[in-house]
Design a protein around this motif. Sequence first.
Motif, PDB file in Angstrom:
ATOM      1  N   ASN A 151       0.822  -1.210   0.000  1.00 57.44           N
ATOM      2  CA  ASN A 151       0.000   0.000   0.000  1.00 57.44           C
ATOM      3  C   ASN A 151       0.860   1.266   0.000  1.00 57.44           C
ATOM      4  O   ASN A 151       0.775   2.108   0.887  1.00 57.44           O
ATOM      5  CB  ASN A 151      -0.934  -0.002   1.216  1.00 57.44           C
ATOM      6  CG  ASN A 151      -2.011   1.058   1.116  1.00 57.44           C
ATOM      7  OD1 ASN A 151      -2.429   1.414   0.018  1.00 57.44           O
ATOM      8  ND2 ASN A 151      -2.465   1.564   2.243  1.00 57.44           N
ATOM      9  N   THR A 152       1.662   1.405  -1.045  1.00 58.03           N
ATOM     10  CA  THR A 152       2.597   2.522  -1.166  1.00 58.03           C
ATOM     11  C   THR A 152       2.411   3.195  -2.520  1.00 58.03           C
ATOM     12  O   THR A 152       2.132   2.528  -3.519  1.00 58.03           O
ATOM     13  CB  THR A 152       4.050   2.029  -1.019  1.00 58.03           C
ATOM     14  OG1 THR A 152       4.244   1.537   0.312  1.00 58.03           O
ATOM     15  CG2 THR A 152       5.049   3.137  -1.282  1.00 58.03           C
ATOM     16  N   ALA A 153       2.555   4.514  -2.548  1.00 61.41           N
ATOM     17  CA  ALA A 153       2.466   5.256  -3.801  1.00 61.41           C
ATOM     18  C   ALA A 153       3.536   6.339  -3.824  1.00 61.41           C
ATOM     19  O   ALA A 153       3.706   7.071  -2.842  1.00 61.41           O
ATOM     20  CB  ALA A 153       1.081   5.879  -3.970  1.00 61.41           C
ATOM     21  N   TYR A 169       2.452   8.068   0.156  1.00 60.71           N
ATOM     22  CA  TYR A 169       2.174   7.320   1.387  1.00 60.71           C
ATOM     23  C   TYR A 169       2.838   5.956   1.308  1.00 60.71           C
ATOM     24  O   TYR A 169       3.279   5.523   0.233  1.00 60.71           O
ATOM     25  CB  TYR A 169       0.662   7.170   1.619  1.00 60.71           C
ATOM     26  CG  TYR A 169      -0.106   6.550   0.474  1.00 60.71           C
ATOM     27  CD1 TYR A 169      -0.084   5.182   0.239  1.00 60.71           C
ATOM     28  CD2 TYR A 169      -0.876   7.339  -0.371  1.00 60.71           C
ATOM     29  CE1 TYR A 169      -0.793   4.618  -0.808  1.00 60.71           C
ATOM     30  CE2 TYR A 169      -1.589   6.785  -1.422  1.00 60.71           C
ATOM     31  CZ  TYR A 169      -1.549   5.421  -1.634  1.00 60.71           C
ATOM     32  OH  TYR A 169      -2.254   4.861  -2.681  1.00 60.71           O
ATOM     33  N   GLY A 170       2.938   5.274   2.462  1.00 59.96           N
ATOM     34  CA  GLY A 170       3.502   3.930   2.496  1.00 59.96           C
ATOM     35  C   GLY A 170       4.934   3.910   2.975  1.00 59.96           C
ATOM     36  O   GLY A 170       5.353   4.756   3.773  1.00 59.96           O
ATOM     37  N   ALA A 171       5.699   2.930   2.487  1.00 63.26           N
ATOM     38  CA  ALA A 171       7.090   2.754   2.910  1.00 63.26           C
ATOM     39  C   ALA A 171       7.929   2.322   1.717  1.00 63.26           C
ATOM     40  O   ALA A 171       7.472   1.556   0.858  1.00 63.26           O
ATOM     41  CB  ALA A 171       7.180   1.717   4.025  1.00 63.26           C
ATOM     42  N   ARG A 206       9.313   5.483   5.934  1.00 60.61           N
ATOM     43  CA  ARG A 206       7.928   5.060   6.145  1.00 60.61           C
ATOM     44  C   ARG A 206       7.109   6.276   6.551  1.00 60.61           C
ATOM     45  O   ARG A 206       7.438   6.967   7.521  1.00 60.61           O
ATOM     46  CB  ARG A 206       7.834   3.976   7.219  1.00 60.61           C
ATOM     47  CG  ARG A 206       6.397   3.495   7.464  1.00 60.61           C
ATOM     48  CD  ARG A 206       6.387   2.284   8.361  1.00 60.61           C
ATOM     49  NE  ARG A 206       5.029   1.885   8.734  1.00 60.61           N
ATOM     50  CZ  ARG A 206       4.721   0.851   9.508  1.00 60.61           C
ATOM     51  NH1 ARG A 206       5.706   0.077   9.979  1.00 60.61           N
ATOM     52  NH2 ARG A 206       3.472   0.566   9.803  1.00 60.61           N
ATOM     53  N   SER A 207       6.062   6.538   5.792  1.00 56.81           N
ATOM     54  CA  SER A 207       5.246   7.731   6.005  1.00 56.81           C
ATOM     55  C   SER A 207       3.885   7.360   6.568  1.00 56.81           C
ATOM     56  O   SER A 207       3.186   6.512   6.014  1.00 56.81           O
ATOM     57  CB  SER A 207       5.074   8.490   4.685  1.00 56.81           C
ATOM     58  OG  SER A 207       4.276   9.637   4.852  1.00 56.81           O
ATOM     59  N   THR A 208       3.520   7.991   7.674  1.00 57.13           N
ATOM     60  CA  THR A 208       2.195   7.844   8.262  1.00 57.13           C
ATOM     61  C   THR A 208       1.599   9.237   8.424  1.00 57.13           C
ATOM     62  O   THR A 208       2.253  10.251   8.164  1.00 57.13           O
ATOM     63  CB  THR A 208       2.248   7.144   9.624  1.00 57.13           C
ATOM     64  OG1 THR A 208       2.936   7.993  10.564  1.00 57.13           O
ATOM     65  CG2 THR A 208       2.985   5.809   9.532  1.00 57.13           C
ATOM     66  N   GLU A 209       0.358   9.312   8.875  1.00 54.65           N
ATOM     67  CA  GLU A 209      -0.257  10.617   9.079  1.00 54.65           C
ATOM     68  C   GLU A 209       0.458  11.410  10.163  1.00 54.65           C
ATOM     69  O   GLU A 209       0.545  12.636  10.104  1.00 54.65           O
ATOM     70  CB  GLU A 209      -1.730  10.449   9.447  1.00 54.65           C
ATOM     71  CG  GLU A 209      -2.603   9.935   8.303  1.00 54.65           C
ATOM     72  CD  GLU A 209      -4.061   9.900   8.687  1.00 54.65           C
ATOM     73  OE1 GLU A 209      -4.395  10.390   9.784  1.00 54.65           O
ATOM     74  OE2 GLU A 209      -4.878   9.391   7.892  1.00 54.65           O
TER      75      GLU A 209
END
Length: 337
Positions: A151-153, A169-171, A206-209
């Motif tokens: 689930n990465t873009a 988003y994603g990793a 890794r990106s989160t909100e």
Amino acid sequence: MPATDGMSRAMASAPIESRIESHILDEAADWLVRLHDQELSAAERADFERWQACSDAHRAAWARAELLMNQLGDLPAHWAMPVLDRPVRHAAASRRKVVARLALLLAAAPAGWLGWRVVDRQGWSADMRTATGEQRRLTLADGSRLLLDTNTAVDIAFDSKQRLIHMRYGAISIETAPDPSGLQRSFAVQTSRGRLRALGTRFTVRSTEAAVHLAVTEGAVEVTLPGESSPHAVVPAGQQTELSQQGLAPLTPLSLPQQAWVHGMLMADALPLAEVCAELSRYRSGILQCAPEIAGLQVSGAYPLTDTDRALAMLEATYPVQVRQRWRGHWVTLLAR
């Protein structure tokens, strides 16, 4: 004549990137195949750099070729393989066909995938994306290696000044390569919390909100926070940190178990079952949860992220838990046994 003059004026006012002559696109396609198929000699590398420097149109054609390469992920096997293991005369003919196909794609690019990629910002139009449970490994046009986690873009923008990955988003995991263009372009990842510039590096993002997690395994990464014109810090190999609204968190030693996802595994060392479930759920469609009474159960072991059914079976076989599946496995609950 007026119609012709109008067309000429329109072409003259169009951006140079959209009116590249076909023979330049053919040459860019040929260079793309040559760079993919073989290691260039010093003389060939010099020829390539001279070709790029001929004009703005040449540089724009190569920028388009790099973007095409990144969009494809790699030269498609059914295009590349016919050139290999064949008699010379047949290999030459196959090579011409490959170059012709790439040239057609380069010519069509502005009206096709180059245009639609900027329309939707939710991930469907991203240059690269993965579905839930999918991991994808790519070799970028410059030779850098990119791994997209579940689930990465990301968007990829290579031009004459920089090599940039824009993380939606994603990793991701990145192993950078020296710039083959000879232009010494920097390699950076743009995130919602700041810009990360690679300094001869292998690292994960890794990106989160809430935050962006950065871990460096080789080299170093320069961090520039939003609104700042100069680098805020350099994160060396063996260190990790987080970028959030509060700024850059203090550096801490790299956690190797946290990097196991790069190898498709979840490494748990006395990790609460609730956290194990939360991580596995990132790789599984539907709902995965555990009952409150076993949420704190300490779990250790190595579990495959690419086969969450097997991971759940391993938990059930090792610990006093049972797996209850409903709705054909779309709702899974771990209960005390």
